[in-house]
Design an enzyme around this catalytic site. Structure first.
Site, short mmCIF file in Angstrom:
data_model
loop_
_atom_site.label_atom_id
_atom_site.label_comp_id
_atom_site.label_asym_id
_atom_site.label_seq_id
_atom_site.Cartn_x
_atom_site.Cartn_y
_atom_site.Cartn_z
CG ASN A 87 -2.20 -0.80 0.93
OD1 ASN A 87 -3.05 -0.39 0.15
ND2 ASN A 87 -2.30 -1.98 1.55
CB ILE A 93 -2.96 -1.59 19.49
CG1 ILE A 93 -3.61 -2.63 18.57
CG2 ILE A 93 -4.02 -0.78 20.23
CD1 ILE A 93 -4.37 -3.70 19.29
CG HIS A 95 -9.81 -3.04 8.76
ND1 HIS A 95 -8.99 -3.67 9.70
CD2 HIS A 95 -10.92 -3.80 8.68
CE1 HIS A 95 -9.59 -4.75 10.15
NE2 HIS A 95 -10.76 -4.85 9.56
CD GLU A 115 -5.90 -3.71 1.38
OE1 GLU A 115 -4.99 -3.08 1.95
OE2 GLU A 115 -6.19 -4.89 1.68
C1 GAR Z 1 -3.14 -4.75 3.93
O1 GAR Z 1 -4.00 -5.72 3.41
C2 GAR Z 1 -3.85 -3.88 4.94
O2 GAR Z 1 -5.19 -3.65 4.63
C3 GAR Z 1 -3.73 -4.71 6.20
O3 GAR Z 1 -2.43 -5.25 6.14
C4 GAR Z 1 -2.04 -5.38 4.77
C5 GAR Z 1 -0.72 -4.68 4.61
O4 GAR Z 1 -0.19 -4.94 3.34
N1 GAR Z 1 -3.92 -3.94 7.37
C6 GAR Z 1 -4.44 -4.41 8.48
O5 GAR Z 1 -4.79 -5.56 8.62
C7 GAR Z 1 -4.57 -3.39 9.59
N2 GAR Z 1 -5.31 -3.93 10.67
P1 GAR Z 1 0.97 -4.05 2.77
O6 GAR Z 1 2.08 -4.02 3.83
O7 GAR Z 1 1.42 -4.77 1.53
O8 GAR Z 1 0.41 -2.70 2.48
#
Ligand code: GAR
Length: 218
Positions: free
Chosen positions: A19, A97, A114, A179
């Protein structure tokens, strides 16, 4: 005409950082309203850190294991954010958190992505939760961060169908594509002042003519 001043944003990550990459890519556009001034991780080995550094973005690690409690870890984070002149915090897979005072300090100035259509499926294992519940639509949400976990006012959402034969991994992969579309768009709305927190609602500027905040992607 002088270019509009960009909002100084920190992206906080704990791992992969896909992301974060989508936001860094979007932020290259001259008219993007945010400047990514810092990428910060609580894990020194987070793969996203190396990518950000290779893009010339300042990076920092604040390793949570070096602190005796949440308050002192949050204090160190706060010091780094202040030193970098950060105005808006963007959580992108940041798996810690925060203490109440840290969240209060950033009220209306911290957003998160999320992997579910909140208020459904807070917490972890959201794709398994969705499959267990038998929902036909699942997705992702960008929301303001409030003290209660995954409960903050919603800026934007994207939905995908749950297909026969889906497992948590296939669902996660389909949602991750969304996302990567949603977060840069939602950050632009917030950083550009076109979406803001008013009480416990997100209000949009009059010029957000299309309901980007209710984006639905099927
Ligand atoms: C993503 O899917 C995000 O939505 C999730 O972790 C992943 C991170 O991926 N976030 C959560 O679960 C927050 N509670 P990334 O490091 O490749 O962006």
């Amino acid at each position: 005409m002088a270019a509009q001043r960009k909002t100084r944003v920190a992206i906080l990550i704990s791992g992969r950082g896909s992301n974060m990459v989508s936001i860094l890519d979007a932020a290259r556009a001259p008219d993007y309203p945010a400047e990514i001034a810092l990428v910060l991780s609580n894990r020194p080995d987070a793969p996203g850190l190396a990518h950000a550094a290779a893009c010339g973005i300042p990076t920092k690690t604040v390793d949570h294991r070096s602190f005796p409690d949440r308050a002192s870890f949050d204090g160190a984070l706060q010091a780094e954010l202040e030193a970098a002149g950060i105005e808006l915090v963007c959580l992108a897979g940041f798996m810690r958190i925060f203490s109440g005072p840290f969240v209060e300090a950033w009220a209306g100035r911290m957003i998160n992505i999320h992997p579910s259509l909140l208020p459904l499926f807070r917490g972890v294992h959201t794709h398994a939760q969705a499959l267990a519940a038998g929902v036909r639509l699942h997705g992702c949400t960008v929301h303001y961060v409030v003290p209660e976990l995954d409960a903050g006012p919603i800026v934007a959402q994207a939905a995908v169908p749950v297909l026969p034969g889906d497992d948590p991994d296939s669902l996660a992969a389909r949602i991750l594509v969304q996302e990567h579309r949603l977060y840069p768009m939602a950050l632009a709305l917030v950083a550009g002042g076109r979406a803001r927190l008013e009480g416990n609602r997100v209000v949009f500027a009059g010029d957000v003519a299309t309901p980007e905040g209710a984006l639905l992607s099927l």
